[in-house]
Scaffold this active site. Structure first.
Site, PDB file in Angstrom:
ATOM      1  N   SER A  37      -5.342   1.913   6.129  1.00 37.65           N
ATOM      2  CA  SER A  37      -4.129   1.101   6.201  1.00 37.65           C
ATOM      3  C   SER A  37      -2.929   1.700   5.474  1.00 37.65           C
ATOM      4  O   SER A  37      -1.805   1.274   5.709  1.00 37.65           O
ATOM      5  CB  SER A  37      -4.398  -0.307   5.660  1.00 37.65           C
ATOM      6  OG  SER A  37      -4.555  -0.282   4.271  1.00 37.65           O
ATOM      7  N   LYS A  78      -1.662  -1.876  -1.049  1.00 39.22           N
ATOM      8  CA  LYS A  78      -0.564  -1.990  -0.085  1.00 39.22           C
ATOM      9  C   LYS A  78       0.739  -1.662  -0.792  1.00 39.22           C
ATOM     10  O   LYS A  78       0.817  -1.600  -2.009  1.00 39.22           O
ATOM     11  CB  LYS A  78      -0.458  -3.411   0.486  1.00 39.22           C
ATOM     12  CG  LYS A  78      -1.722  -3.950   1.113  1.00 39.22           C
ATOM     13  CD  LYS A  78      -2.089  -3.255   2.385  1.00 39.22           C
ATOM     14  CE  LYS A  78      -3.424  -3.802   2.907  1.00 39.22           C
ATOM     15  NZ  LYS A  78      -4.024  -2.956   3.882  1.00 39.22           N
TER      16      LYS A  78
END
Length: 179
Positions: A37, A78
């Protein structure tokens, strides 16, 4: 004299080891990247140093890569896109921050995602996205990240050795002086 010098070296070595372990326990730790990701910034199996959250000396800046615990107890990594008080929107596959199109040079492809109406981030809440937007479970899925869930921020990729890289912007001289 030689015996004295050896004693000094042993003491120095011991203190260095103690200081290293204290820092490792309370300041930073290594973390291995699992998943895709955060590509292209971080790859599967990269090893990074995470600066742990330490009281009031820790602040998240827009663009920092943070590690946090989800409600399910998993650790995620993230990029912090929106900070408390910011207005975030997603229109036509692009992120708008406080009404302006956000430039994101670290992305490899255009994000394919439904629109997200503008929201003002509440106090102590962060909006996070993976750099590999089309293959990332992030705030578009699980919502905002609470400040208490943040464990730290990625500061350095140390493995693979040929890809070593500093992951945070160093503070400016003004920031160091507190101006």
């Amino acid at each position: 004299m030689l015996k004295f010098l050896r004693s000094i070296i042993k003491i120095f070595f011991s203190l260095t080891l103690i200081l290293f372990f204290i820092c490792w326990l309370y300041v930073g730790q290594n973390c291995r990247i699992v998943g895709h990701s955060m590509e292209p910034t971080l790859q599967q199996d990269d090893n990074i140093v995470v600066l742990k959250k330490i009281g009031k000396f820790f602040n998240v800046k827009r663009g920092d890569i943070i590690v946090f615990k989800t409600r399910q107890g998993d650790n995620y990594i993230k990029r912090a896109i929106g900070l408390p008080g910011d207005i975030i929107a997603i229109k036509n596959n692009a992120v708008y921050l406080n009404g302006k199109l956000k430039r994101e040079p670290y992305l490899n492809e255009v994000m394919q995602t439904p629109n997200l109406p503008a929201i003002r981030l509440p106090r102590n809440k962060y909006f996070v996205l993976g750099d590999n937007r089309n293959r990332s479970t992030d705030s578009r899925v699980f919502g905002l990240v609470d400040q208490r869930a943040i464990l730290g921020k990625a500061v350095y990729r140390f493995y693979p050795i040929q890809d070593q890289k500093v992951l945070i912007k160093p503070p400016s001289f003004k920031q160091l002086l507190g101006a």
